[in-house]
Design a protein around this motif. Structure first.
Motif, PDB file in Angstrom:
ATOM      1  N   ILE A   1     -14.497 -17.929  -1.538  1.00 16.71           N
ATOM      2  CA  ILE A   1     -13.522 -18.571  -0.883  1.00 16.71           C
ATOM      3  C   ILE A   1     -13.551 -18.328   0.651  1.00 16.71           C
ATOM      4  O   ILE A   1     -13.323 -19.193   1.551  1.00 16.71           O
ATOM      5  CB  ILE A   1     -12.046 -17.722  -1.361  1.00 16.71           C
ATOM      6  CG1 ILE A   1     -11.568 -17.968  -2.688  1.00 16.71           C
ATOM      7  CG2 ILE A   1     -10.774 -17.944  -0.438  1.00 16.71           C
ATOM      8  CD1 ILE A   1     -10.624 -17.300  -3.207  1.00 16.71           C
ATOM      9  N   VAL A   2     -13.979 -16.953   1.172  1.00 10.04           N
ATOM     10  CA  VAL A   2     -14.682 -16.953   2.671  1.00 10.04           C
ATOM     11  C   VAL A   2     -15.835 -17.332   2.934  1.00 10.04           C
ATOM     12  O   VAL A   2     -16.053 -18.120   3.854  1.00 10.04           O
ATOM     13  CB  VAL A   2     -14.232 -15.467   3.082  1.00 10.04           C
ATOM     14  CG1 VAL A   2     -14.285 -15.161   4.528  1.00 10.04           C
ATOM     15  CG2 VAL A   2     -12.714 -14.937   2.423  1.00 10.04           C
ATOM     16  N   PHE A   3     -16.766 -17.241   2.161  1.00 14.00           N
ATOM     17  CA  PHE A   3     -18.229 -17.614   2.218  1.00 14.00           C
ATOM     18  C   PHE A   3     -18.726 -17.460   3.733  1.00 14.00           C
ATOM     19  O   PHE A   3     -18.990 -18.122   4.330  1.00 14.00           O
ATOM     20  CB  PHE A   3     -18.296 -18.940   1.739  1.00 14.00           C
ATOM     21  CG  PHE A   3     -19.743 -19.572   1.507  1.00 14.00           C
ATOM     22  CD1 PHE A   3     -20.665 -18.798   1.136  1.00 14.00           C
ATOM     23  CD2 PHE A   3     -20.124 -20.741   2.272  1.00 14.00           C
ATOM     24  CE1 PHE A   3     -21.785 -19.282   1.249  1.00 14.00           C
ATOM     25  CE2 PHE A   3     -21.467 -21.224   2.210  1.00 14.00           C
ATOM     26  CZ  PHE A   3     -22.192 -20.422   1.609  1.00 14.00           C
ATOM     27  N   ALA A   4     -18.531 -16.055   4.056  1.00 13.70           N
ATOM     28  CA  ALA A   4     -19.126 -15.832   5.516  1.00 13.70           C
ATOM     29  C   ALA A   4     -19.649 -14.146   5.477  1.00 13.70           C
ATOM     30  O   ALA A   4     -18.815 -13.557   5.390  1.00 13.70           O
ATOM     31  CB  ALA A   4     -18.264 -16.055   6.422  1.00 13.70           C
ATOM     32  N   GLY A   5     -21.016 -14.181   5.531  1.00 10.23           N
ATOM     33  CA  GLY A   5     -21.603 -12.818   5.353  1.00 10.23           C
ATOM     34  C   GLY A   5     -20.839 -11.548   6.249  1.00 10.23           C
ATOM     35  O   GLY A   5     -20.121 -10.885   5.687  1.00 10.23           O
ATOM     36  N   SER A   6     -20.936 -11.802   7.572  1.00 11.26           N
ATOM     37  CA  SER A   6     -20.473 -10.719   8.497  1.00 11.26           C
ATOM     38  C   SER A   6     -19.031 -10.568   8.254  1.00 11.26           C
ATOM     39  O   SER A   6     -18.548  -9.421   8.317  1.00 11.26           O
ATOM     40  CB  SER A   6     -20.916 -11.018   9.819  1.00 11.26           C
ATOM     41  OG  SER A   6     -21.901 -11.925   9.931  1.00 11.26           O
ATOM     42  N   ALA A   7     -18.450 -11.771   8.041  1.00 10.70           N
ATOM     43  CA  ALA A   7     -16.820 -11.705   7.949  1.00 10.70           C
ATOM     44  C   ALA A   7     -16.368 -10.888   6.890  1.00 10.70           C
ATOM     45  O   ALA A   7     -15.462 -10.086   6.606  1.00 10.70           O
ATOM     46  CB  ALA A   7     -16.242 -12.853   7.985  1.00 10.70           C
ATOM     47  N   GLN A   8     -17.191 -11.185   5.705  1.00  7.53           N
ATOM     48  CA  GLN A   8     -16.690 -10.343   4.562  1.00  7.53           C
ATOM     49  C   GLN A   8     -16.988  -8.857   4.477  1.00  7.53           C
ATOM     50  O   GLN A   8     -16.374  -8.248   3.896  1.00  7.53           O
ATOM     51  CB  GLN A   8     -17.648 -11.034   3.184  1.00  7.53           C
ATOM     52  CG  GLN A   8     -17.166 -12.353   2.938  1.00  7.53           C
ATOM     53  CD  GLN A   8     -18.044 -13.074   1.901  1.00  7.53           C
ATOM     54  OE1 GLN A   8     -18.454 -14.052   1.776  1.00  7.53           O
ATOM     55  NE2 GLN A   8     -18.332 -12.268   0.703  1.00  7.53           N
ATOM     56  N   PHE A   9     -18.216  -8.354   5.304  1.00 10.95           N
ATOM     57  CA  PHE A   9     -18.509  -7.136   5.366  1.00 10.95           C
ATOM     58  C   PHE A   9     -17.305  -6.458   6.160  1.00 10.95           C
ATOM     59  O   PHE A   9     -16.612  -5.489   5.716  1.00 10.95           O
ATOM     60  CB  PHE A   9     -19.615  -7.203   6.151  1.00 10.95           C
ATOM     61  CG  PHE A   9     -20.797  -6.665   5.208  1.00 10.95           C
ATOM     62  CD1 PHE A   9     -21.543  -7.549   5.090  1.00 10.95           C
ATOM     63  CD2 PHE A   9     -21.288  -5.364   5.096  1.00 10.95           C
ATOM     64  CE1 PHE A   9     -22.645  -7.432   3.930  1.00 10.95           C
ATOM     65  CE2 PHE A   9     -22.189  -5.144   4.366  1.00 10.95           C
ATOM     66  CZ  PHE A   9     -23.062  -5.935   3.952  1.00 10.95           C
ATOM     67  N   LEU A  10     -16.498  -6.968   7.150  1.00 12.43           N
ATOM     68  CA  LEU A  10     -15.701  -6.591   7.864  1.00 12.43           C
ATOM     69  C   LEU A  10     -14.450  -6.576   7.238  1.00 12.43           C
ATOM     70  O   LEU A  10     -13.625  -5.533   7.139  1.00 12.43           O
ATOM     71  CB  LEU A  10     -15.480  -7.585   9.214  1.00 12.43           C
ATOM     72  CG  LEU A  10     -14.364  -7.024  10.369  1.00 12.43           C
ATOM     73  CD1 LEU A  10     -14.981  -5.732  10.742  1.00 12.43           C
ATOM     74  CD2 LEU A  10     -14.261  -8.306  11.127  1.00 12.43           C
ATOM     75  N   LEU A  11     -14.212  -7.766   6.443  1.00 16.34           N
ATOM     76  CA  LEU A  11     -12.908  -7.585   5.596  1.00 16.34           C
ATOM     77  C   LEU A  11     -13.047  -6.613   4.669  1.00 16.34           C
ATOM     78  O   LEU A  11     -12.086  -5.949   4.375  1.00 16.34           O
ATOM     79  CB  LEU A  11     -12.879  -9.006   4.806  1.00 16.34           C
ATOM     80  CG  LEU A  11     -11.642  -9.546   4.162  1.00 16.34           C
ATOM     81  CD1 LEU A  11     -10.475  -9.509   5.098  1.00 16.34           C
ATOM     82  CD2 LEU A  11     -11.656 -10.970   3.710  1.00 16.34           C
ATOM     83  N   ALA A  12     -14.123  -6.341   3.832  1.00  9.83           N
ATOM     84  CA  ALA A  12     -14.278  -5.174   3.175  1.00  9.83           C
ATOM     85  C   ALA A  12     -13.820  -3.722   3.455  1.00  9.83           C
ATOM     86  O   ALA A  12     -13.123  -3.114   2.986  1.00  9.83           O
ATOM     87  CB  ALA A  12     -15.565  -5.001   2.249  1.00  9.83           C
ATOM     88  N   GLN A  13     -14.323  -3.629   4.807  1.00 10.65           N
ATOM     89  CA  GLN A  13     -14.117  -2.372   5.404  1.00 10.65           C
ATOM     90  C   GLN A  13     -12.886  -2.316   5.758  1.00 10.65           C
ATOM     91  O   GLN A  13     -11.953  -1.226   5.606  1.00 10.65           O
ATOM     92  CB  GLN A  13     -15.077  -2.369   6.751  1.00 10.65           C
ATOM     93  CG  GLN A  13     -16.529  -1.805   6.405  1.00 10.65           C
ATOM     94  CD  GLN A  13     -17.482  -2.192   7.481  1.00 10.65           C
ATOM     95  OE1 GLN A  13     -17.177  -2.849   8.535  1.00 10.65           O
ATOM     96  NE2 GLN A  13     -18.815  -1.889   7.174  1.00 10.65           N
ATOM     97  N   LEU A  14     -12.184  -3.364   6.279  1.00 10.94           N
ATOM     98  CA  LEU A  14     -10.579  -3.348   6.860  1.00 10.94           C
ATOM     99  C   LEU A  14      -9.813  -3.211   5.484  1.00 10.94           C
ATOM    100  O   LEU A  14      -8.962  -2.471   5.721  1.00 10.94           O
ATOM    101  CB  LEU A  14     -10.431  -4.784   7.455  1.00 10.94           C
ATOM    102  CG  LEU A  14     -10.803  -4.745   8.854  1.00 10.94           C
ATOM    103  CD1 LEU A  14     -10.422  -6.099   9.389  1.00 10.94           C
ATOM    104  CD2 LEU A  14     -10.684  -3.612   9.888  1.00 10.94           C
ATOM    105  N   VAL A  15     -10.112  -3.831   4.398  1.00 15.86           N
ATOM    106  CA  VAL A  15      -9.348  -3.515   3.331  1.00 15.86           C
ATOM    107  C   VAL A  15      -9.459  -1.924   3.055  1.00 15.86           C
ATOM    108  O   VAL A  15      -8.379  -1.366   2.435  1.00 15.86           O
ATOM    109  CB  VAL A  15      -9.793  -4.418   1.960  1.00 15.86           C
ATOM    110  CG1 VAL A  15      -9.333  -3.917   0.762  1.00 15.86           C
ATOM    111  CG2 VAL A  15      -9.602  -5.913   2.316  1.00 15.86           C
ATOM    112  N   GLY A  16     -10.741  -1.476   3.027  1.00 15.64           N
ATOM    113  CA  GLY A  16     -11.051  -0.014   2.546  1.00 15.64           C
ATOM    114  C   GLY A  16     -10.166   0.887   3.467  1.00 15.64           C
ATOM    115  O   GLY A  16      -9.501   1.983   2.960  1.00 15.64           O
ATOM    116  N   ALA A  17     -10.076   0.413   4.763  1.00 18.92           N
ATOM    117  CA  ALA A  17      -8.946   1.105   5.746  1.00 18.92           C
ATOM    118  C   ALA A  17      -7.747   1.213   5.681  1.00 18.92           C
ATOM    119  O   ALA A  17      -6.952   1.707   6.314  1.00 18.92           O
ATOM    120  CB  ALA A  17      -9.895   0.861   7.000  1.00 18.92           C
TER     121      ALA A  17
END
Lengths: 231, 104
Positions: free
Chosen positions: A53-69
């Motif tokens: 759906i997002v298909f963007a490496g760095s953005a997905q990393f950031l998103l995962a971290q923000l969800v975690g936070a």
């Protein structure tokens, strides 16, 4: 066989082959994304779907971290938009080469337009290869397939990170191999030197914005160095 | 906001950014100064992407023995300029990186 005689299938495979070396760097990155997503408490299905759906490496990393936070939704959406802002440059760069294609092609290629697919295809597109859209599609599809597979492996591994053999270095090395042959005159070398200098100076800016503005700054220099008469 | 909504919105915004100029092509005329710059985009964007990887270690400029990626990158640049072969460039870059790691 000259490039103009290249068939669609051969053009697709050319794109796939141009992208393949980057998998050395992309696959470990995708696996680590899957692991980070699991550690952030994202459900496995959502972590896998995010890669298409997002298909963007760095953005997905950031998103995962923000969800975690536990960040607010709007902030996450804004952050992803900013991290991916640099893709507007790729869009501008390939747009004239995709002129006249049916809308479904434009939609498909826009969806697949990542750093890696752009880098793999752009030397061929600039040299005016026949079926350039098939080359970009091949590169984009190869990256997409590798990214999905790597995500699934990472999600399945959960907490166990693969050993670090610095395979991520394959990405800068491939980009070097693509950019250096483009540096055919002093103007282009000056643009590269300024882009590198600005990227290093602005590296601390959040959301990869330094990268975007370094590229823009280097393009301003290119504008100043380009005589008005030159097409 | 649910995770599904956030994911969809992030996907849409990313897609919209990538589609922007591709969709506008032909419907809108970019300013005259802009078009001659397009051939420089790969150089400007990809160099900006790579440079921090090679020149910075934990956010600080590092051009010494403590940064094997810088030296391996330099060797890759020389090989790319000399041969223009992608696999050879990657091979030499990795060989240099791993040898430097052993040596330092």
């Amino acid at each position: 066989m000259t490039k103009s005689e290249l068939g669609r299938g051969a053009a697709f495979l050319l794109g796939v082959r141009a992208l393949l070396p980057m998998h050395l760097g992309v696959v470990p990155f995708g696996i680590i994304y899957g692991v980070v997503a699991m550690q952030s408490g994202i459900p496995p299905l959502a972590a896998v779907l995010m890669s298409s759906i997002v298909f963007a490496g760095s953005a997905q990393f950031l998103l995962a971290q923000l969800v975690g936070a536990g960040a607010p939704g709007l902030l996450m959406i804004g952050a992803v938009g900013l991290v991916n802002l640099r893709h507007v440059l790729y869009s501008a760069s390939v747009a004239p080469m995709l002129r006249g294609l049916p809308r479904r092609w434009k939609v498909l290629l826009a969806y697949l337009l990542t750093d890696e697919a752009y880098a793999a295809a752009i030397p061929h597109l600039m040299s005016g290869a026949a079926h350039g859209h098939w080359i970009l599609f091949g590169a984009g599809f190869a990256l997409w397939a590798g990214w999905q597979a790597a995500t699934i492996v990472g999600v399945a591994l959960g907490a166990h990170l693969p050993a670090d053999l610095s395979f991520d270095f394959a990405l800068p090395l491939t980009f070097i191999a693509i950019v250096v042959p483009l540096l055919v005159d002093r103007r282009r070398i000056a643009v590269a030197v300024l882009a590198a200098t600005l990227a290093v100076l602005l590296e601390a800016w959040p959301y990869k914005l330094g990268l975007f503005f370094a590229a823009l700054g280097a393009l301003v220099l290119a504008a100043m160095l380009t005589p008005r008469s030159e097409p | 906001m649910s995770l599904a909504m956030v994911m969809l919105a992030c996907g849409l915004i990313t897609f919209a950014i990538r589609l922007s100029f591709i969709a506008m092509e032909g419907r809108y005329r970019p300013p005259g100064w802009f078009v001659p710059l397009l051939p420089f985009v790969p150089i400007a964007a990809l160099t900006a992407l790579v440079a921090p990887d090679l020149l910075l270690v934990k956010g600080h400029l590092s051009l010494g023995a403590g940064n094997p990626r810088f030296w391996a990158g330099l060797i890759a640049i020389v090989v790319a300029a000399w041969r223009g072969n992608i696999l050879l460039t990657i091979g030499c870059g990795f060989a240099a990186l791993w040898l430097l790691r052993l040596a330092v």
